[in-house]
Enzyme design. Structure first.
Site, PDB file in Angstrom:
ATOM      1  N   SER A 143       0.835  -1.198   0.000  1.00 30.80           N
ATOM      2  CA  SER A 143       0.000   0.000   0.000  1.00 30.80           C
ATOM      3  C   SER A 143       0.875   1.256   0.000  1.00 30.80           C
ATOM      4  O   SER A 143       1.675   1.452  -0.917  1.00 30.80           O
ATOM      5  CB  SER A 143      -0.958  -0.052   1.197  1.00 30.80           C
ATOM      6  OG  SER A 143      -1.929   0.956   1.122  1.00 30.80           O
ATOM      7  N   ASP A 372      -9.439  -2.852  -5.951  1.00 28.09           N
ATOM      8  CA  ASP A 372      -8.849  -2.228  -4.762  1.00 28.09           C
ATOM      9  C   ASP A 372      -9.602  -0.952  -4.410  1.00 28.09           C
ATOM     10  O   ASP A 372      -9.709  -0.038  -5.232  1.00 28.09           O
ATOM     11  CB  ASP A 372      -7.378  -1.921  -5.050  1.00 28.09           C
ATOM     12  CG  ASP A 372      -6.568  -1.669  -3.791  1.00 28.09           C
ATOM     13  OD1 ASP A 372      -7.119  -1.113  -2.822  1.00 28.09           O
ATOM     14  OD2 ASP A 372      -5.372  -2.011  -3.778  1.00 28.09           O
ATOM     15  N   HIS A 400      -7.360  -5.559  -0.953  1.00 32.10           N
ATOM     16  CA  HIS A 400      -6.165  -4.771  -0.673  1.00 32.10           C
ATOM     17  C   HIS A 400      -5.210  -5.475   0.286  1.00 32.10           C
ATOM     18  O   HIS A 400      -4.002  -5.230   0.259  1.00 32.10           O
ATOM     19  CB  HIS A 400      -6.591  -3.416  -0.102  1.00 32.10           C
ATOM     20  CG  HIS A 400      -5.487  -2.434   0.052  1.00 32.10           C
ATOM     21  ND1 HIS A 400      -4.860  -1.834  -1.020  1.00 32.10           N
ATOM     22  CD2 HIS A 400      -4.882  -1.929   1.158  1.00 32.10           C
ATOM     23  CE1 HIS A 400      -3.943  -0.996  -0.598  1.00 32.10           C
ATOM     24  NE2 HIS A 400      -3.922  -1.040   0.722  1.00 32.10           N
TER      25      HIS A 400
END
Length: 421
Positions: A143, A372, A400
């Site tokens: 991320s 996502d 995610h």
């Protein structure tokens, strides 16, 4: 200072290093960064390549071994010595919060200008030289950690052996407004998926909003829960491991007499508080644009999406959007309100170098999650096209949190870098 301890299957060593607050002023004030070295038991003395893990965020400490570190760690330890970095301002690194930042908003904002990916990468380079000398190491960015990895490729590719990115290819060109415009559309889609699974929760959510408008319901921190802040419990809708937790939260919302239950209020209090990660709220928008002012972009763009009004029908939760109102309602953020305003109005240097990315020789593999909620697929693929030699895996099998959910995600990326698939 180094301290080593063992837990079943793992040997962990603590590392601390003092680094400049401002890397452009190495003789100025310093902060301490912490990183935990992890090796598989029996391999602690082996000459293994190092893998630096960059956590999602910003403003979150690294996962702790055995406490939610996820499926990826065991897979990584087969081939690597792993370093779990508490990025500056988080965890056991020098904290950045209402208790530690200067009380003067101007001084606090000046300090926090050094808590984005550019400073994190320079911290990592000092750690690398401290721990392994001139040898390059591998980096795994999840991320926001992937955003940091792209900054690493831009600023210090000489320190990199290979790079793995999961759910974290940033846009090189989008403005914060463009980023949030796409975010609200993805959040709306996540709401559609949620209420398709739990259609009865529409009525429960509307009843909660009605109750919050008519009654003074207090969170454990003492503040009144607003309907708007209740919406922000949707932050985790993009995680497969937490998607259903929202339903279980709503199941216990009401007492028989129509009041909200202590069980519900305590869980909501934990979910909407930034007490454990205030840095996330303060610098989130500043981490989105490649050298741009944000100016409370999420608030500005929200006006274009009236379907997120808490009284709209159907009701929709908010997601990963940071609003100025948080700094008026969250006790952990209220003391940082003026500082956050200054951060929002700041001009920022660029985080990425398109020319260096286009010329890189570092092997890179990236997982892009098709649906996502947090990172836009199309923007990610546009960035992938700008990074020389990157191997991109687009999948709808994972949300995610795919890296934490299934060791096969990292296994696939390693195979891509090695040319095995």
């Amino acid at each position: 200072m180094t301290i080593t301890f063992r837990r079943p299957g793992l040997v962990c060593t603590d590392h601390f290093l003092d680094v400049p607050l401002d890397h452009a002023a190495p003789d100025g004030p310093s902060v301490r960064v912490y990183a935990r070295e992890v090796a598989a038991a029996g391999k602690e003395d082996a000459d293994l390549p190092w893998l630096l893990f960059l956590q999602g965020g910003p403003g979150y400490k690294a996962n702790r071994p055995g406490a939610g570190s996820g499926a990826w760690l065991d897979r990584a330890l087969r081939d690597y010595r792993v370093l779990l970095l508490d990025q500056r301002g988080t965890g056991r690194s020098t904290p950045a919060n209402r208790q530690t930042l200067p009380s003067d908003p101007q001084e606090a904002a000046a300090c926090l200008r050094h808590f984005r990916a550019d400073s994190i990468v320079r911290d990592a380079e000092l750690l690398r030289r401290h721990l392994v000398g001139d040898r390059p190491w591998s980096v795994l960015g999840q991320s926001f950690g992937g955003f940091c990895a792209v900054t690493y490729l831009s600023f210090a590719p000489e320190g990199l052996r290979e790079v793995f990115i999961t759910g974290g290819l940033p846009s090189l060109t989008a403005t914060p407004d463009e980023w949030y415009r796409a975010s609200y559309r993805r959040i709306a889609a996540a709401n559609e998926r949620y209420f398709a699974r739990y259609p009865g929760d529409q009525d429960v959510a509307r009843r909660i909003v009605a109750r919050l408008e008519e009654a003074d319901e207090r969170l454990p921190g003492g503040e009144r829960l607003s309907a708007w802040r209740f919406q922000t419990v949707g932050m985790d809708l993009g995680h497969s491991s937490r998607f259903d937790d929202l339903h279980y939260l709503l199941e216990e919302a009401f007492l028989p007499d129509g009041r909200l239950s202590d069980t519900f209020l305590h869980q909501v209090g934990d979910a909407v508080s930034f007490a454990t990660h205030p840095l996330y709220a303060v610098v989130h928008e500043a981490c989105l644009g490649n050298g741009m002012r944000s100016g409370w972009s999420a608030d500005r763009v929200l006006a274009e999406f009236p379907q997120f009004d808490p009284h709209a029908d159907p009701f929709r939760f908010l997601g990963e959007t940071i609003h100025r109102r948080l700094f008026e309602e969250d006790p952990a953020l209220i003391p940082l309100r003026e500082c956050a305003d200054l951060i929002a109005e700041s001009e920022w240097p660029a985080l990425y170098d398109a020319e260096r990315l286009a010329a890189t020789t570092v092997p890179v593999a990236a997982a892009v999650y098709h649906d996502d909620m947090y990172v836009d697929r199309d923007m990610s693929l546009e960035t992938a096209a700008a990074i020389r030699g990157i191997r991109t895996w687009v999948t709808s099998e994972y949300a995610h949190n795919g890296l934490a959910a299934d060791a096969r995600v990292l296994d696939r990326l390693i195979a891509l870098v090695r040319g095995e698939v």
